[in-house]
Design a protein around this motif. Structure first.
Motif, PDB file in Angstrom:
ATOM      1  N   LEU A 160      -7.607  -6.009   1.462  1.00  0.00           N
ATOM      2  CA  LEU A 160      -7.221  -6.979   0.436  1.00  0.00           C
ATOM      3  C   LEU A 160      -5.711  -6.996   0.216  1.00  0.00           C
ATOM      4  O   LEU A 160      -5.101  -8.061   0.069  1.00  0.00           O
ATOM      5  CB  LEU A 160      -7.944  -6.667  -0.869  1.00  0.00           C
ATOM      6  N   LEU A 161      -5.100  -5.825   0.202  1.00  0.00           N
ATOM      7  CA  LEU A 161      -3.655  -5.751   0.027  1.00  0.00           C
ATOM      8  C   LEU A 161      -2.918  -6.363   1.210  1.00  0.00           C
ATOM      9  O   LEU A 161      -1.898  -7.040   1.036  1.00  0.00           O
ATOM     10  CB  LEU A 161      -3.231  -4.293  -0.167  1.00  0.00           C
ATOM     11  N   ALA A 162      -3.426  -6.158   2.418  1.00  0.00           N
ATOM     12  CA  ALA A 162      -2.807  -6.763   3.601  1.00  0.00           C
ATOM     13  C   ALA A 162      -2.955  -8.280   3.582  1.00  0.00           C
ATOM     14  O   ALA A 162      -2.054  -8.996   4.024  1.00  0.00           O
ATOM     15  CB  ALA A 162      -3.428  -6.188   4.870  1.00  0.00           C
ATOM     16  N   GLY A 163      -4.076  -8.782   3.069  1.00  0.00           N
ATOM     17  CA  GLY A 163      -4.238 -10.224   2.937  1.00  0.00           C
ATOM     18  C   GLY A 163      -3.231 -10.815   1.972  1.00  0.00           C
ATOM     19  O   GLY A 163      -2.636 -11.866   2.239  1.00  0.00           O
ATOM     20  N   TYR A 164      -3.022 -10.157   0.853  1.00  0.00           N
ATOM     21  CA  TYR A 164      -2.036 -10.619  -0.125  1.00  0.00           C
ATOM     22  C   TYR A 164      -0.623 -10.560   0.449  1.00  0.00           C
ATOM     23  O   TYR A 164       0.170 -11.484   0.282  1.00  0.00           O
ATOM     24  CB  TYR A 164      -2.128  -9.786  -1.400  1.00  0.00           C
ATOM     25  N   SER A 165      -0.303  -9.477   1.150  1.00  0.00           N
ATOM     26  CA  SER A 165       1.040  -9.350   1.707  1.00  0.00           C
ATOM     27  C   SER A 165       1.273 -10.342   2.840  1.00  0.00           C
ATOM     28  O   SER A 165       2.407 -10.780   3.050  1.00  0.00           O
ATOM     29  CB  SER A 165       1.305  -7.921   2.177  1.00  0.00           C
ATOM     30  N   ALA A 209       4.405 -12.793   2.697  1.00  0.00           N
ATOM     31  CA  ALA A 209       5.379 -12.832   3.786  1.00  0.00           C
ATOM     32  C   ALA A 209       5.482 -14.235   4.377  1.00  0.00           C
ATOM     33  O   ALA A 209       6.570 -14.678   4.744  1.00  0.00           O
ATOM     34  CB  ALA A 209       4.991 -11.827   4.867  1.00  0.00           C
ATOM     35  N   LEU A 210       4.376 -14.940   4.460  1.00  0.00           N
ATOM     36  CA  LEU A 210       4.409 -16.310   4.962  1.00  0.00           C
ATOM     37  C   LEU A 210       5.157 -17.223   3.987  1.00  0.00           C
ATOM     38  O   LEU A 210       5.935 -18.082   4.405  1.00  0.00           O
ATOM     39  CB  LEU A 210       2.985 -16.818   5.190  1.00  0.00           C
ATOM     40  N   LYS A 211       4.934 -17.021   2.711  1.00  0.00           N
ATOM     41  CA  LYS A 211       5.597 -17.833   1.696  1.00  0.00           C
ATOM     42  C   LYS A 211       7.106 -17.601   1.710  1.00  0.00           C
ATOM     43  O   LYS A 211       7.877 -18.533   1.533  1.00  0.00           O
ATOM     44  CB  LYS A 211       5.017 -17.506   0.321  1.00  0.00           C
ATOM     45  N   ASN A 212       7.522 -16.353   1.956  1.00  0.00           N
ATOM     46  CA  ASN A 212       8.949 -16.023   1.996  1.00  0.00           C
ATOM     47  C   ASN A 212       9.565 -16.215   3.373  1.00  0.00           C
ATOM     48  O   ASN A 212      10.749 -15.931   3.546  1.00  0.00           O
ATOM     49  CB  ASN A 212       9.161 -14.576   1.545  1.00  0.00           C
ATOM     50  N   ASN A 262       9.136 -14.487   6.052  1.00  0.00           N
ATOM     51  CA  ASN A 262       9.498 -13.186   6.611  1.00  0.00           C
ATOM     52  C   ASN A 262       8.553 -12.933   7.787  1.00  0.00           C
ATOM     53  O   ASN A 262       7.445 -12.420   7.616  1.00  0.00           O
ATOM     54  CB  ASN A 262       9.359 -12.102   5.537  1.00  0.00           C
ATOM     55  N   PHE A 263       8.992 -13.301   8.978  1.00  0.00           N
ATOM     56  CA  PHE A 263       8.089 -13.303  10.123  1.00  0.00           C
ATOM     57  C   PHE A 263       7.768 -11.908  10.656  1.00  0.00           C
ATOM     58  O   PHE A 263       6.673 -11.675  11.150  1.00  0.00           O
ATOM     59  CB  PHE A 263       8.643 -14.194  11.227  1.00  0.00           C
ATOM     60  N   LEU A 264       8.702 -10.981  10.561  1.00  0.00           N
ATOM     61  CA  LEU A 264       8.396  -9.607  10.977  1.00  0.00           C
ATOM     62  C   LEU A 264       7.387  -8.977  10.022  1.00  0.00           C
ATOM     63  O   LEU A 264       6.430  -8.330  10.453  1.00  0.00           O
ATOM     64  CB  LEU A 264       9.672  -8.769  11.034  1.00  0.00           C
ATOM     65  N   GLY A 265       7.573  -9.195   8.729  1.00  0.00           N
ATOM     66  CA  GLY A 265       6.607  -8.718   7.744  1.00  0.00           C
ATOM     67  C   GLY A 265       5.259  -9.384   7.915  1.00  0.00           C
ATOM     68  O   GLY A 265       4.214  -8.754   7.743  1.00  0.00           O
ATOM     69  N   LEU A 266       5.283 -10.667   8.253  1.00  0.00           N
ATOM     70  CA  LEU A 266       4.043 -11.398   8.492  1.00  0.00           C
ATOM     71  C   LEU A 266       3.290 -10.821   9.683  1.00  0.00           C
ATOM     72  O   LEU A 266       2.073 -10.657   9.638  1.00  0.00           O
ATOM     73  CB  LEU A 266       4.342 -12.878   8.727  1.00  0.00           C
ATOM     74  N   PHE A 286       3.359  -7.706  10.879  1.00  0.00           N
ATOM     75  CA  PHE A 286       2.766  -6.414  10.540  1.00  0.00           C
ATOM     76  C   PHE A 286       1.637  -6.554   9.518  1.00  0.00           C
ATOM     77  O   PHE A 286       0.641  -5.826   9.577  1.00  0.00           O
ATOM     78  CB  PHE A 286       3.819  -5.437  10.035  1.00  0.00           C
ATOM     79  N   ALA A 287       1.773  -7.492   8.595  1.00  0.00           N
ATOM     80  CA  ALA A 287       0.729  -7.691   7.595  1.00  0.00           C
ATOM     81  C   ALA A 287      -0.536  -8.250   8.233  1.00  0.00           C
ATOM     82  O   ALA A 287      -1.650  -7.814   7.927  1.00  0.00           O
ATOM     83  CB  ALA A 287       1.230  -8.614   6.496  1.00  0.00           C
ATOM     84  N   VAL A 288      -0.383  -9.203   9.145  1.00  0.00           N
ATOM     85  CA  VAL A 288      -1.553  -9.776   9.826  1.00  0.00           C
ATOM     86  C   VAL A 288      -2.182  -8.746  10.747  1.00  0.00           C
ATOM     87  O   VAL A 288      -3.419  -8.651  10.833  1.00  0.00           O
ATOM     88  CB  VAL A 288      -1.168 -11.068  10.578  1.00  0.00           C
ATOM     89  N   ALA A 289      -1.364  -7.952  11.422  1.00  0.00           N
ATOM     90  CA  ALA A 289      -1.906  -6.899  12.287  1.00  0.00           C
ATOM     91  C   ALA A 289      -2.695  -5.886  11.455  1.00  0.00           C
ATOM     92  O   ALA A 289      -3.794  -5.465  11.853  1.00  0.00           O
ATOM     93  CB  ALA A 289      -0.775  -6.201  13.041  1.00  0.00           C
ATOM     94  N   THR A 290      -2.171  -5.509  10.309  1.00  0.00           N
ATOM     95  CA  THR A 290      -2.883  -4.587   9.422  1.00  0.00           C
ATOM     96  C   THR A 290      -4.157  -5.214   8.902  1.00  0.00           C
ATOM     97  O   THR A 290      -5.201  -4.553   8.826  1.00  0.00           O
ATOM     98  CB  THR A 290      -1.971  -4.185   8.241  1.00  0.00           C
ATOM     99  N   LEU A 291      -4.086  -6.492   8.548  1.00  0.00           N
ATOM    100  CA  LEU A 291      -5.265  -7.208   8.071  1.00  0.00           C
ATOM    101  C   LEU A 291      -6.361  -7.223   9.133  1.00  0.00           C
ATOM    102  O   LEU A 291      -7.529  -6.962   8.832  1.00  0.00           O
ATOM    103  CB  LEU A 291      -4.886  -8.630   7.682  1.00  0.00           C
ATOM    104  N   LEU A 292      -5.999  -7.496  10.363  1.00  0.00           N
ATOM    105  CA  LEU A 292      -6.999  -7.541  11.432  1.00  0.00           C
ATOM    106  C   LEU A 292      -7.598  -6.163  11.726  1.00  0.00           C
ATOM    107  O   LEU A 292      -8.820  -6.021  11.842  1.00  0.00           O
ATOM    108  CB  LEU A 292      -6.382  -8.126  12.703  1.00  0.00           C
TER     109      LEU A 292
END
Length: 57
Positions: A12-17, A21-24, A26-30, A32-38
């Motif tokens: 859930l936290l990775a989904g929020y992040s 990151a997409l809203k800001n 921030n593609f590198l953060g996006l 890592f966040a999507v990789a963590t989410l998956l």
């Protein structure tokens, strides 16, 4: 039981992040966040599938 809860909270936290990151833009953060989410989403799904929900006594 505790492992499923921790995996679900991280998912859930990775989904929020990912959204943040997409809203800001921030593609590198996006990435890592999507990789963590998956990864953690898959762990959560498979743990629930294989171990099941805890049964009430």
């Amino acid at each position: 039981m505790g492992l499923v809860i921790i995996f679900a909270l991280v998912t859930l936290l990775a989904g929020y992040s990912s959204f943040t990151a997409l809203k800001n833009k921030n593609f590198l953060g996006l990435f890592f966040a999507v990789a963590t989410l998956l990864v953690f989403g898959w762990f959560t799904f498979m743990t629930i599938l294989k171990s099941g929900y805890p049964t009430g006594t």
